[in-house]
Design an enzyme around this catalytic site. Sequence first.
Site, mmCIF file in Angstrom:
data_model
loop_
_atom_site.group_PDB
_atom_site.id
_atom_site.type_symbol
_atom_site.label_atom_id
_atom_site.label_comp_id
_atom_site.label_asym_id
_atom_site.label_seq_id
_atom_site.Cartn_x
_atom_site.Cartn_y
_atom_site.Cartn_z
ATOM 1 N N HIS A 173 0.384 -29.568 10.405
ATOM 2 C CA HIS A 173 -0.548 -28.862 9.530
ATOM 3 C C HIS A 173 -0.462 -27.365 9.824
ATOM 4 C CE1 HIS A 173 -2.815 -29.349 13.259
ATOM 5 N NE2 HIS A 173 -3.718 -28.477 12.822
ATOM 6 N N HIS B 47 -2.717 -31.246 24.060
ATOM 7 C CA HIS B 47 -3.571 -30.444 23.161
ATOM 8 C C HIS B 47 -4.987 -30.348 23.723
ATOM 9 C CE1 HIS B 47 -5.722 -29.227 19.449
ATOM 10 N NE2 HIS B 47 -4.550 -28.747 19.068
ATOM 11 N N ASP C 83 -2.352 -22.670 15.943
ATOM 12 C CA ASP C 83 -1.794 -23.159 17.203
ATOM 13 C C ASP C 83 -0.699 -24.195 16.986
ATOM 14 O OD1 ASP C 83 -4.056 -24.624 16.240
ATOM 15 O OD2 ASP C 83 -4.172 -25.746 18.106
ATOM 16 N N HIS C 84 -0.455 -24.553 15.740
ATOM 17 C CA HIS C 84 0.598 -25.515 15.415
ATOM 18 C C HIS C 84 1.749 -24.900 14.614
ATOM 19 C CE1 HIS C 84 -1.757 -29.109 16.683
ATOM 20 N NE2 HIS C 84 -2.749 -28.263 16.465
#
Length: 297
Positions: free
Chosen positions: A57, A260, A61-62
């Site tokens: 997504h 995570h 942070d991704h």
Amino acid sequence: MVLGTGSQVPTRARNQNGYLLRWDDQGLLFDPGEGTQRQLQFAGVSASAITRLCLTHFHGDHCLGVPGIVQRLSLDGVSHPVYAHYPASGRAFFERLRHASAFHEVATVVEEPIEAEGTIARGSFGALEVKRLDHPVESFGYRLVEPAGRRMLPEALDRFGISGPQVGRLQREGSLTVGARTVTVQQVSVRREGQRFAFVMDTRLCDGVFALAEKADLLVIESTFLSSEAALAAEYGHLTAAQAGRVAAESGVRKLVLTHFSQRYDELTRFEDEAARAFGGEIVVAEDLGRIAVPKR
């Protein structure tokens, strides 16, 4: 290879997300957060190892590491195409990330936006599949499933007098004439199920989580919070370590990797403790730059 285990805010010990899966001739880079290019340097991994870029997504942070990765592919002159998978609803975000600054683009990045659940790629490596997750923005989890094969039985091969190059020929052709007898591959082998890898990031518990984790040899799953913050996890669309353990237990997972982690936690042993109350298998609390093997069948 774990490149980062942090979440929204990196810490001194934990970079933002980043995970590189080496699978046969594939190198799948999942959710490269800010700093991923540097983490690859620390890990001694070149950009040429990447064959697929897989985003769950478009929270920062991704994905904020995408610009550095895309530009590094060109800087290093990576000659093979790199396929980029991401939720189709985030096309505009990927366009901005891919062309975040001026650079001489020579590498080939092939965008393959994800429109729906299902198989998004096939090859000698098997099938790459996605399922929808439950997060405030559109999110998909990934699963890689290797084709089933055959495990040759040495004692059966000896019984039929099959050895050396004959074994490879039998595997390729399915049968082999030995003297006056025809031997089939089924007579000297047993079915071996293909390995399965699952990658589950930001989500509440949902059907997609369990579908992805089903019979996974290795499950990499977010466990942002501990159970004491379960209400906060549900509000923001995340899992607790206890929920990750439940998923692994109910889905028949062999090795569970927790990652995570919220920046609020300095001590991570409690994550393993919580997951272990539900899951009796092997648990790994991921660390930056750690290498985790997929269990052999």
